[in-house]
Design an enzyme around this catalytic site. Structure first.
Site, PDB file in Angstrom:
ATOM      1  N   GLU A 199       8.401  -3.923  79.385  1.00  0.00           N
ATOM      2  CA  GLU A 199       8.608  -4.517  78.119  1.00  0.00           C
ATOM      3  C   GLU A 199       7.120  -5.329  77.729  1.00  0.00           C
ATOM      4  O   GLU A 199       6.863  -5.758  76.591  1.00  0.00           O
ATOM      5  CB  GLU A 199       9.801  -5.392  78.078  1.00  0.00           C
ATOM      6  CG  GLU A 199      10.986  -4.329  78.046  1.00  0.00           C
ATOM      7  CD  GLU A 199      12.360  -5.182  78.174  1.00  0.00           C
ATOM      8  OE1 GLU A 199      12.189  -6.151  77.664  1.00  0.00           O
ATOM      9  OE2 GLU A 199      13.188  -4.551  78.738  1.00  0.00           O
ATOM     10  N   GLY A 216      10.975  -4.070  86.695  1.00  0.00           N
ATOM     11  CA  GLY A 216      11.081  -5.481  86.969  1.00  0.00           C
ATOM     12  C   GLY A 216      10.593  -6.189  88.018  1.00  0.00           C
ATOM     13  O   GLY A 216       9.604  -5.713  88.568  1.00  0.00           O
ATOM     14  N   ASP A 219      25.732   0.560  89.595  1.00  0.00           N
ATOM     15  CA  ASP A 219      24.492   0.716  89.615  1.00  0.00           C
ATOM     16  C   ASP A 219      23.934   2.175  89.905  1.00  0.00           C
ATOM     17  O   ASP A 219      22.980   2.674  89.681  1.00  0.00           O
ATOM     18  CB  ASP A 219      23.531  -0.328  90.176  1.00  0.00           C
ATOM     19  CG  ASP A 219      22.526  -1.229  89.511  1.00  0.00           C
ATOM     20  OD1 ASP A 219      22.731  -1.131  88.192  1.00  0.00           O
ATOM     21  OD2 ASP A 219      21.482  -1.538  90.178  1.00  0.00           O
TER      22      ASP A 219
HETATM   23  P1  ADP Z   1      14.429  -8.626  87.169  1.00  0.00           P
HETATM   24  O1  ADP Z   1      14.002  -7.449  87.708  1.00  0.00           O
HETATM   25  O2  ADP Z   1      14.628  -9.736  88.225  1.00  0.00           O
HETATM   26  O3  ADP Z   1      15.383  -8.886  86.016  1.00  0.00           O
HETATM   27  P2  ADP Z   1      12.386  -8.999  85.059  1.00  0.00           P
HETATM   28  O4  ADP Z   1      12.951  -7.442  84.516  1.00  0.00           O
HETATM   29  O5  ADP Z   1      12.520 -10.130  84.503  1.00  0.00           O
HETATM   30  O6  ADP Z   1      12.869  -9.078  86.531  1.00  0.00           O
HETATM   31  O7  ADP Z   1      10.865  -8.568  85.242  1.00  0.00           O
HETATM   32  C1  ADP Z   1       9.892  -9.439  86.276  1.00  0.00           C
HETATM   33  C2  ADP Z   1       8.646  -9.222  86.156  1.00  0.00           C
HETATM   34  O8  ADP Z   1       7.995  -8.981  84.740  1.00  0.00           O
HETATM   35  C3  ADP Z   1       7.688  -9.993  86.969  1.00  0.00           C
HETATM   36  O9  ADP Z   1       6.834  -9.119  87.542  1.00  0.00           O
HETATM   37  C4  ADP Z   1       6.829 -10.549  85.728  1.00  0.00           C
HETATM   38  O10 ADP Z   1       5.525 -11.177  86.019  1.00  0.00           O
HETATM   39  C5  ADP Z   1       6.755  -9.480  84.549  1.00  0.00           C
HETATM   40  N1  ADP Z   1       6.439 -10.124  83.321  1.00  0.00           N
HETATM   41  C6  ADP Z   1       7.113 -10.907  82.675  1.00  0.00           C
HETATM   42  N2  ADP Z   1       6.570 -10.977  81.305  1.00  0.00           N
HETATM   43  C7  ADP Z   1       5.370 -10.605  81.690  1.00  0.00           C
HETATM   44  C8  ADP Z   1       4.021 -10.617  80.590  1.00  0.00           C
HETATM   45  N3  ADP Z   1       3.940 -11.179  79.654  1.00  0.00           N
HETATM   46  N4  ADP Z   1       3.042  -9.914  81.166  1.00  0.00           N
HETATM   47  C9  ADP Z   1       3.029  -9.325  82.557  1.00  0.00           C
HETATM   48  N5  ADP Z   1       4.072  -9.146  83.380  1.00  0.00           N
HETATM   49  C10 ADP Z   1       5.266  -9.910  82.980  1.00  0.00           C
END
Ligand code: ADP
Length: 387
Positions: free
Chosen positions: A316, A192, A130
């Site tokens: 995203e 994320g 990373d």
């Molecule tokens: P990680 O870093 O654990 O891989 P992700 O990339 O899945 O996590 O991101 C998680 C974040 O994305 C959380 O804060 C979640 O609320 C946000 N998220 C996912 N879908 C949506 C959405 N439709 N609108 C706003 N935030 C979102």
């Protein structure tokens, strides 16, 4: 531990899944197979059991013999690794030597590698770090203004993380823009649960917001990001906390969660803010403000900015966050096209800025595919070198 079986050329996913609560008595693995989703208990809570489940699934699909290699995400490669590495006993020792830099992550990564080698002894195993993408940062960007001995003796410097994602979305953005990556300057935002921005010049990281640890920089789900380094001593005295308790609170009880007093989840906070929850509104606004400030700061590292890139769960999916950030980045010539921005919510990557303004893109990250590609590239290179 997340896992996926990938066809490197097409990006097609043969199976994927997640082993959760490893090390505990109620560990389980979730398997997503072409036939549907399944959950399997892992009574011993070990990585070995998780890999046995993966091996079983490969047998079930009749593809075990087709697997060419195992690529591992390793969080910290220190200054030793600026590229992926074929895992040898020496490389494993070097990953072990980085444990003090990532005490939560690297031991888990090593356990995963050892279990994978036991489960698939005939397959080459590759570590994809990373931190590696950020090893191209110049010294002015990676050094802290602290006693030099801390750097020389203890490796105290900025390393940066999320490198696999920043590298992947930078390359995808170049494709989207129809220009060679080598000519582009980009600010990429991986948002994320952990969040970081990166200044990418000609496909190389020249600065990033995370540092010695993933705690530096932006407001994140539960991490504070930047605070005054004097805060530790102050709050330790005032609240009667130990240093490790302060660090734990900055990692797990801060960020969006700390500011809102409600949640670390952006979706939940957007909903609560819309209902008038003051803490949720402050958390989202502070997240956006600090992000915009960091992105604008990356313009200094780049000299000129050709495009902005949003990725990760928030990048995203949250049109509101993207729109608010772009509104604050008028200083860079950025603007948002509300219709394009809203449409990008439905998983379509592409441009969200009006013609004639600084291009802003949403790109879906794919760290698994990047790890698989880098693994294949490394092995192809080694084969080429042997030939
Ligand atoms: P990680 O870093 O654990 O891989 P992700 O990339 O899945 O996590 O991101 C998680 C974040 O994305 C959380 O804060 C979640 O609320 C946000 N998220 C996912 N879908 C949506 C959405 N439709 N609108 C706003 N935030 C979102």
């Amino acid at each position: 531990m997340k896992f996926a079986l990938l066809d490197v050329r097409s990006g097609a996913v043969g199976l994927s899944g997640l082993a959760e609560r490893l090390g505990s008595g109620d560990a389980s693995a979730r398997l997503d197979l072409p036939g549907g989703r399944r959950s399997v208990a892992l009574p011993g809570g070990t990585y070995a059991e998780a890999f046995a489940v993966i091996a079983g699934a490969l047998d079930e699909l009749g593809v075990r013999g087709d697997v060419g290699a195992v690529g591992h995400r390793v969080v910290h490669g220190g200054e030793r690794f600026s590229e992926p590495a074929l895992i040898t006993p020496e490389v494993l020792d070097a990953v072990r030597a980085c444990v003090p830099l990532a005490p939560l992550h690297n031991p888990a990564n090593i356990a995963g590698i050892e279990a994978a080698r036991a489960a698939f002894p005939h397959l080459p195993q590759v570590a994809v770090f990373d931190t590696a993408f950020h090893q191209s940062m110049p010294e002015v960007a990676f050094r802290y203004a602290v006693p030099e001995a801390w750097y020389r003796q203890h490796g105290v410097r900025r390393y940066g993380f999320h490198g696999t994602s920043h590298a992947f979305v930078a390359a995808e953005a170049a494709r989207e823009l129809g220009r060679p990556l080598a000519e582009l300057t980009l600010v990429t935002a991986h948002l994320g649960n952990g969040c970081s921005v990166c200044a990418v010049a000609g496909g190389r990281s020249v600065d990033t917001s995370m540092g010695l640890t993933p705690l530096e920089g932006l407001v994140m789900g539960t991490r504070s990001g930047d605070v005054d380094p004097g805060l530790h001593d102050f709050i330790a005295r005032q609240a009667g906390l130990g240093l490790s308790e302060v660090t734990a609170a900055l990692n797990r009880e801060s960020g969006l969660l700390g500011l809102s007093g409600l949640s670390n989840d952006m979706r939940e906070l957007e909903e609560a803010a819309a209902r008038g929850h003051a803490g949720a509104r402050l958390a989202v606004e502070a997240f956006v403000y600090r992000l915009a400030k960091q992105m604008a700061g990356m313009a200094v590292a780049l000299g000129r900015v050709d495009a902005l890139v949003f990725t990760g769960g928030i990048g995203e999916n949250s049109a509101a966050v993207r729109g608010a950030v772009l509104a604050r980045l008028g200083v860079l010539g950025a603007a948002v096209d509300p219709a394009l921005n809203a449409r990008a919510v439905r998983g379509e990557s592409g441009r969200i800025s009006p013609e004639g303004t600084l291009p802003a893109l949403v790109v879906n990250t794919n760290e698994e595919l990047m790890i698989a590609r880098q693994t294949q590239d490394l092995l192809a290179g080694l084969k080429g070198a042997q030939a």
